[in-house]
Write a protein that holds these residues in place. Structure first.
Motif, PDB file in Angstrom:
ATOM      1  N   MET A   1       0.872  -1.190  -0.083  1.00 24.20           N
ATOM      2  CA  MET A   1      -0.046   0.047   0.010  1.00 24.20           C
ATOM      3  C   MET A   1       0.801   1.232  -0.144  1.00 24.20           C
ATOM      4  O   MET A   1       0.381   2.332   0.175  1.00 24.20           O
ATOM      5  N   LEU A   2       2.255   1.212  -0.033  1.00 24.29           N
ATOM      6  CA  LEU A   2       2.942   2.308  -0.357  1.00 24.29           C
ATOM      7  C   LEU A   2       3.045   3.149   0.942  1.00 24.29           C
ATOM      8  O   LEU A   2       3.253   4.317   0.768  1.00 24.29           O
ATOM      9  N   LEU A  75       4.698  12.042   0.210  1.00 25.19           N
ATOM     10  CA  LEU A  75       5.689  10.924   0.457  1.00 25.19           C
ATOM     11  C   LEU A  75       6.694  10.993  -0.247  1.00 25.19           C
ATOM     12  O   LEU A  75       7.892  10.581  -0.150  1.00 25.19           O
ATOM     13  N   MET A  76       6.452  10.944  -1.831  1.00 24.72           N
ATOM     14  CA  MET A  76       7.420  10.704  -2.616  1.00 24.72           C
ATOM     15  C   MET A  76       7.149  11.687  -3.685  1.00 24.72           C
ATOM     16  O   MET A  76       6.141  12.183  -4.185  1.00 24.72           O
ATOM     17  N   PHE A  77       8.150  11.930  -4.372  1.00 29.53           N
ATOM     18  CA  PHE A  77       8.259  13.296  -5.292  1.00 29.53           C
ATOM     19  C   PHE A  77       7.693  12.765  -6.528  1.00 29.53           C
ATOM     20  O   PHE A  77       7.031  13.723  -7.411  1.00 29.53           O
ATOM     21  N   THR A  78       7.774  11.315  -6.834  1.00 32.30           N
ATOM     22  CA  THR A  78       7.278  11.089  -8.059  1.00 32.30           C
ATOM     23  C   THR A  78       5.631  11.051  -8.077  1.00 32.30           C
ATOM     24  O   THR A  78       5.333  11.385  -9.245  1.00 32.30           O
ATOM     25  N   PHE A  79       5.045  10.690  -7.195  1.00 34.85           N
ATOM     26  CA  PHE A  79       3.909  10.749  -7.012  1.00 34.85           C
ATOM     27  C   PHE A  79       3.345  12.317  -7.019  1.00 34.85           C
ATOM     28  O   PHE A  79       2.397  12.590  -7.620  1.00 34.85           O
ATOM     29  N   ASN A 246       9.893   5.402   1.048  1.00 32.04           N
ATOM     30  CA  ASN A 246      10.348   5.257  -0.184  1.00 32.04           C
ATOM     31  C   ASN A 246      11.494   4.379  -0.299  1.00 32.04           C
ATOM     32  O   ASN A 246      12.411   4.505   0.421  1.00 32.04           O
ATOM     33  N   LEU A 247      11.400   3.489  -1.304  1.00 29.46           N
ATOM     34  CA  LEU A 247      12.685   2.566  -1.675  1.00 29.46           C
ATOM     35  C   LEU A 247      13.571   3.028  -2.424  1.00 29.46           C
ATOM     36  O   LEU A 247      14.710   2.360  -2.519  1.00 29.46           O
ATOM     37  N   MET A 248      13.550   4.009  -3.120  1.00 31.85           N
ATOM     38  CA  MET A 248      14.589   4.977  -3.727  1.00 31.85           C
ATOM     39  C   MET A 248      15.324   5.812  -2.769  1.00 31.85           C
ATOM     40  O   MET A 248      14.694   6.232  -1.940  1.00 31.85           O
ATOM     41  N   SER A 249      16.487   6.220  -3.367  1.00 33.97           N
ATOM     42  CA  SER A 249      17.058   7.534  -2.565  1.00 33.97           C
ATOM     43  C   SER A 249      16.317   8.910  -3.185  1.00 33.97           C
ATOM     44  O   SER A 249      15.490   8.831  -4.150  1.00 33.97           O
TER      45      SER A 249
END
Length: 298
Positions: A1-2, A75-79, A246-249
């Motif tokens: 669920m991120l 939570l994440m810049f991508t989203f 976040n799984l990424m840096s």
């Protein structure tokens, strides 16, 4: 669920915003239905495609600004960039085309709008949206907007209005108000793609985190105060910061966000370019497709 499982139903789904979007959809169907029949019966009714586009655009706006994507964008810049893509590249043209022309005429035929007509100059709308969008992604401006609730709402509203003004030149819903020929629209779309590229390139090729909201826990908590109830500082007791989700840096997340924005832009502009070019080509060659008026001649 991120990471959404750590937040309450109200924080993830924002029911009040959902009710607002539902009310907007109800208003839309009232205007194109009972209101049209009473006040503009001679006007053609909205098509099934227009109705579907309006409901879809309202749903997308809800998901981006009140649903799970809104919280994930903190939570994440991508989203966050997914939300920006949906809000300013996908929804505006859908919304413009979903509302019948008679509604636009009724609203904007009033004399008060004539004083603001200069703002709809194609060059002005082109520069205004891309300038505001690029300024927003300057790190200092972005972090300030994201951590100040009133400024955040106001800037997003202005971005949406200017995005709609820009898309109006390309997807004008009122035929007699169309300012650009198909050939000029092709050039207009190309110009949009060029002007939006620097902001995306700056994000994609940055070698270090640009935005404190996604790398500094204290700034992140301040921004999260607009998404969660109670004291947002409690989040630091539960999580280390945005990196927990976040799984990424931060740099990889930032680069992926820029790539997503650029890909959505290229996809939308590519679809629009294809549609405009096809429409222009068919119109320019329609005389060649007329049947031979004398069947006895070769």
């Amino acid at each position: 669920m991120l990471g959404l499982q750590y937040f309450s139903f109200e924080e993830v789904w924002t029911p009040w915003f959902l009710f607002g979007m539902a009310a907007l959809v109800i208003l839309y169907f009232y205007v194109i239905g009972p209101w049209r029949e009473k006040h503009a019966a001679a006007e053609p009714s909205a098509t099934v495609l227009q109705k579907l586009m309006f409901v879809a655009s309202a749903l997308l706006l809800y998901l981006s600004h009140g649903g799970p994507l809104n919280l994930l964008g903190h939570l994440m810049f991508t989203f966050h960039m997914v939300n920006m893509s949906i809000s300013y590249l996908i929804v505006p043209p859908m919304l413009l085309l979903s509302i019948p022309a008679f509604v636009w005429r009724k609203v904007f035929s009033r004399p008060v709008w004539s004083k603001l007509r200069f703002l709809m100059n194609p060059i002005s709308t082109l520069i205004l949206f891309n300038l505001l969008f690029s300024i927003y992604h300057v790190p200092m401006v972005h972090d300030y907007v994201m951590t100040n609730f009133f400024v955040h709402r106001l800037y997003y509203l202005i971005l949406f209005i200017t995005a709609s003004m820009m898309w109006w030149q390309i997807a004008c819903p009122v035929p007699e108000w169309n300012r650009l020929t198909d050939l000029k629209k092709l050039a207009y779309v190309f110009a949009n793609g060029i002007l939006l590229t620097p902001a995306c390139a700056l994000i994609i090729f940055a070698s270090s985190p640009m935005y404190a909201i996604y790398s500094d826990p204290l700034v992140w908590v301040q921004a999260m105060g607009y998404c969660v109830s109670g004291d947002p500082s409690r989040l630091l007791d539960l999580f280390d910061g945005p990196q927990f989700f976040n799984l990424m840096s931060p740099v990889e997340d930032q680069q992926l966000g820029g790539i997503v924005m650029k890909l959505v832009q290229e996809l939308m502009y590519g679809i629009i370019l294809g549609y405009i070019f096809t429409h222009w080509f068919k119109r320019e060659h329609k005389d060649d497709e007329l049947p031979n008026s004398n069947p006895g001649t070769a």
